[in-house]
Design an enzyme around this catalytic site. Structure first.
Site, PDB file in Angstrom:
ATOM      1  N   CYS A  18       0.814  -1.104  -0.139  1.00  0.00           N
ATOM      2  CA  CYS A  18       0.020  -0.055  -0.013  1.00  0.00           C
ATOM      3  C   CYS A  18       0.705   1.363  -0.092  1.00  0.00           C
ATOM      4  O   CYS A  18       0.759   2.185  -0.701  1.00  0.00           O
ATOM      5  CB  CYS A  18      -0.951  -0.257   1.055  1.00  0.00           C
ATOM      6  SG  CYS A  18      -0.019  -0.308   2.873  1.00  0.00           S
ATOM      7  N   HIS A  77      -2.806   5.567   6.532  1.00  0.00           N
ATOM      8  CA  HIS A  77      -1.540   5.868   6.505  1.00  0.00           C
ATOM      9  C   HIS A  77      -1.306   7.338   6.022  1.00  0.00           C
ATOM     10  O   HIS A  77      -2.165   7.553   5.402  1.00  0.00           O
ATOM     11  CB  HIS A  77      -0.239   5.193   5.709  1.00  0.00           C
ATOM     12  CG  HIS A  77      -0.393   3.767   5.904  1.00  0.00           C
ATOM     13  ND1 HIS A  77      -0.020   2.877   7.015  1.00  0.00           N
ATOM     14  CD2 HIS A  77      -0.520   2.676   5.149  1.00  0.00           C
ATOM     15  CE1 HIS A  77      -0.173   1.632   6.800  1.00  0.00           C
ATOM     16  NE2 HIS A  77      -0.460   1.444   5.492  1.00  0.00           N
TER      17      HIS A  77
HETATM   18  P1  NAD Z   1      -5.490 -11.142   5.757  1.00  0.00           P
HETATM   19  O1  NAD Z   1      -5.085 -11.688   6.875  1.00  0.00           O
HETATM   20  O2  NAD Z   1      -6.656 -10.083   6.136  1.00  0.00           O
HETATM   21  O3  NAD Z   1      -6.104 -12.153   4.696  1.00  0.00           O
HETATM   22  C1  NAD Z   1      -5.483 -13.221   4.382  1.00  0.00           C
HETATM   23  C2  NAD Z   1      -6.366 -14.221   4.068  1.00  0.00           C
HETATM   24  O4  NAD Z   1      -5.749 -15.528   3.870  1.00  0.00           O
HETATM   25  C3  NAD Z   1      -7.073 -14.752   5.704  1.00  0.00           C
HETATM   26  O5  NAD Z   1      -8.433 -14.830   5.186  1.00  0.00           O
HETATM   27  C4  NAD Z   1      -6.547 -15.999   5.779  1.00  0.00           C
HETATM   28  O6  NAD Z   1      -7.266 -16.790   6.698  1.00  0.00           O
HETATM   29  C5  NAD Z   1      -6.208 -16.655   4.462  1.00  0.00           C
HETATM   30  N1  NAD Z   1      -5.142 -17.602   4.375  1.00  0.00           N
HETATM   31  C6  NAD Z   1      -4.209 -18.010   5.502  1.00  0.00           C
HETATM   32  N2  NAD Z   1      -3.549 -19.166   4.803  1.00  0.00           N
HETATM   33  C7  NAD Z   1      -4.040 -19.391   3.734  1.00  0.00           C
HETATM   34  C8  NAD Z   1      -3.709 -20.445   2.658  1.00  0.00           C
HETATM   35  N3  NAD Z   1      -2.686 -20.969   2.806  1.00  0.00           N
HETATM   36  N4  NAD Z   1      -4.464 -20.570   1.777  1.00  0.00           N
HETATM   37  C9  NAD Z   1      -5.481 -19.582   1.460  1.00  0.00           C
HETATM   38  N5  NAD Z   1      -5.799 -18.649   2.376  1.00  0.00           N
HETATM   39  C10 NAD Z   1      -4.942 -18.557   3.380  1.00  0.00           C
HETATM   40  O7  NAD Z   1      -4.199 -10.326   4.943  1.00  0.00           O
HETATM   41  P2  NAD Z   1      -4.267  -9.104   4.057  1.00  0.00           P
HETATM   42  O8  NAD Z   1      -4.267  -7.866   4.796  1.00  0.00           O
HETATM   43  O9  NAD Z   1      -5.597  -9.285   3.079  1.00  0.00           O
HETATM   44  O10 NAD Z   1      -2.891  -9.257   3.347  1.00  0.00           O
HETATM   45  C11 NAD Z   1      -2.648 -10.096   2.305  1.00  0.00           C
HETATM   46  C12 NAD Z   1      -1.607  -9.633   1.523  1.00  0.00           C
HETATM   47  O11 NAD Z   1      -1.837  -8.214   1.004  1.00  0.00           O
HETATM   48  C13 NAD Z   1      -0.396  -9.821   2.403  1.00  0.00           C
HETATM   49  O12 NAD Z   1       0.905  -9.815   1.455  1.00  0.00           O
HETATM   50  C14 NAD Z   1      -0.232  -7.997   2.810  1.00  0.00           C
HETATM   51  O13 NAD Z   1       1.248  -7.727   3.105  1.00  0.00           O
HETATM   52  C15 NAD Z   1      -0.571  -7.449   1.587  1.00  0.00           C
HETATM   53  N6  NAD Z   1      -1.206  -6.000   1.714  1.00  0.00           N
HETATM   54  C16 NAD Z   1      -1.977  -5.754   2.888  1.00  0.00           C
HETATM   55  C17 NAD Z   1      -2.489  -4.558   3.031  1.00  0.00           C
HETATM   56  C18 NAD Z   1      -3.251  -4.063   4.536  1.00  0.00           C
HETATM   57  O14 NAD Z   1      -3.264  -3.132   4.726  1.00  0.00           O
HETATM   58  N7  NAD Z   1      -4.117  -5.281   4.944  1.00  0.00           N
HETATM   59  C19 NAD Z   1      -2.213  -3.466   2.159  1.00  0.00           C
HETATM   60  C20 NAD Z   1      -1.520  -3.994   1.015  1.00  0.00           C
HETATM   61  C21 NAD Z   1      -0.987  -5.222   0.980  1.00  0.00           C
END
Ligand code: NAD
Length: 365
Positions: free
Chosen positions: A153, A232
């Site tokens: 992000c 942020h």
């Molecule tokens: P999150 O924890 O909200 O969602 C991840 C989901 O994946 C959860 O529902 C979890 O149960 C599921 N999961 C766990 N293991 C799994 C597997 N083996 N197979 C399939 N699903 C599985 O995480 P998020 O915030 O959505 O982040 C996901 C990615 O995006 C990360 O790389 C993070 O760094 C990136 N990201 C997050 C944000 C943020 O602010 N939340 C912003 C930009 C990028």
């Protein structure tokens, strides 16, 4: 054929998208896919029954069991299961991996073994994919790659701003202090709850991450975490090589670029609470703010020294970029601006074409 748009009897079909990992990012990307004219969502995955699995089922999304999950647990919760992740991948032309940090890297081998193009997220190391991706930054260089990583992000926000400033005025140097949210709104186990926590590792990882998009950018970033969940905020100091005469030119440049939202002084937006209240009023996505948010009165130019603040809605800013990344790997659009226009129109974001802005008019009262 992987890496190009599927065709049937000479006519382009909608590409079939799988979303593996249905959390903060995954559920937003899944919804965004359903809105695109050239894409169809074939399903999402969950590791266990949860409120998010329930809401996916209520939206009619096919639910596939991921990881160590057991179909019986879903069935016991009354949730119909369509198969496992391999079944999901078998139905798809491309997969968006939105699993937690580092799980995407573990999934990489599964995708490449199947020959399915994959989009990873910014929590993965840069080498998880062939290239890091920013729609406004390096779409052309990413076209036709088999795997892309949509940068985080914060990195997406900075890369977008670079795409506005660098071609117009050149960048001598860039220093940014990133004031980071402690947790996402749905998280109950992260902090700090009370305190400001500086990152002692200098520079913070964000500057090097921006250079995965702009390798020569002279940028240094520092970061600290504060007790907020909304957004942020970046405090940027950019030294321009050939600065414009008036700050109004900088304001105009940001204002006429897709995925930037500027607040005027008469709107009385003091900070992130009003930004996200505006997002709730507007009602796009999950009441999201997918654009970089700038304040007109928060942009200052003194000679070649440009200072500006920008706010980044961490939960949603990467959502349109994931859609563009899908188009890039499958060669669905001739260039970045074309993809951005299709994406933003479908999402209900203001559409700004190369010939100028066509968003909702924002006039003073
Ligand atoms: P999150 O924890 O909200 O969602 C991840 C989901 O994946 C959860 O529902 C979890 O149960 C599921 N999961 C766990 N293991 C799994 C597997 N083996 N197979 C399939 N699903 C599985 O995480 P998020 O915030 O959505 O982040 C996901 C990615 O995006 C990360 O790389 C993070 O760094 C990136 N990201 C997050 C944000 C943020 O602010 N939340 C912003 C930009 C990028």
């Amino acid at each position: 054929m992987p890496g190009s748009a599927p065709r049937r009897r000479g006519r382009a079909m909608k590409v079939r998208v799988a979303v593996n990992g249905y959390g903060t990012i995954g559920k937003r990307v899944a919804d965004a896919v359903t809105k695109q004219p050239d894409m169809v969502l074939v399903g999402i995955s969950k590791t266990r029954p949860s409120f998010e699995a329930r809401s996916a089922a209520e939206k009619g999304y096919a639910l596939f069991v991921a990881g160590e999950g057991r179909a019986a647990d879903f069935e016991a919760a009354g949730l119909k299961v369509a198969g496992t992740v391999p079944d999901l991948l078998a139905r798809a032309d491309v997969v968006v991996d939105a699993t937690p940090d580092r799980v995407g890297s573990e999934n990489r081998a599964i995708y490449s073994k199947r020959g399915i193009p994959a989009i990873f997220q910014g929590g993965e190391r840069a080498d998880v994919a062939e290239a890091s991706f920013s729609a406004l930054g390096n779409y052309a260089a990413c076209r036709g790659k088999k795997s892309l990583r949509v940068v985080s992000c914060n990195t997406t926000g900075i890369a977008r701003a670079v795409s506005v400033l660098e071609p117009r005025w050149g960048i001598e140097s860039w220093e940014a202090t990133l004031v980071r949210r402690a947790a996402d709104p749905a998280e109950s186990k992260r902090g700090p709850l009370n305190g400001i926590v500086p990152a002692f590792h200098l520079p913070s990882h964000h500057g090097p991450d921006v250079r995965t998009i702009y390798p020569d950018l002279p940028i240094v970033t520092t970061a600290l975490v504060v007790p907020t969940t909304l957004m942020h905020v970046h405090a940027n100091h950019v030294r321009l090589k050939k600065p414009p005469k008036e700050v109004s030119e900088v304001v105009r440049a940001f204002g006429e670029t897709s995925r930037f939202h500027l607040f005027a002084p008469w709107e009385h937006v003091d900070g992130t609470p009003q930004v996200m209240e505006y997002a709730r009023d507007r009602g796009i996505g999950f009441n999201d703010m997918m654009e970089n948010v700038l304040w007109e009165e928060g942009i200052h130019l003194d000679g070649g020294e440009l200072h500006f603040f920008q706010a980044i809605h961490q939960e949603s800013i990467v959502v349109p970029e994931n859609i563009d990344a899908i188009r890039a790997v499958l060669n669905l659009a001739p260039d970045g601006p074309s993809s951005v226009e299709v994406t933003d129109r479908a999402l209900g974001l203001p559409v700004r074409t190369r010939s100028g802005p066509r968003g909702p008019a924002r006039k003073p009262p």
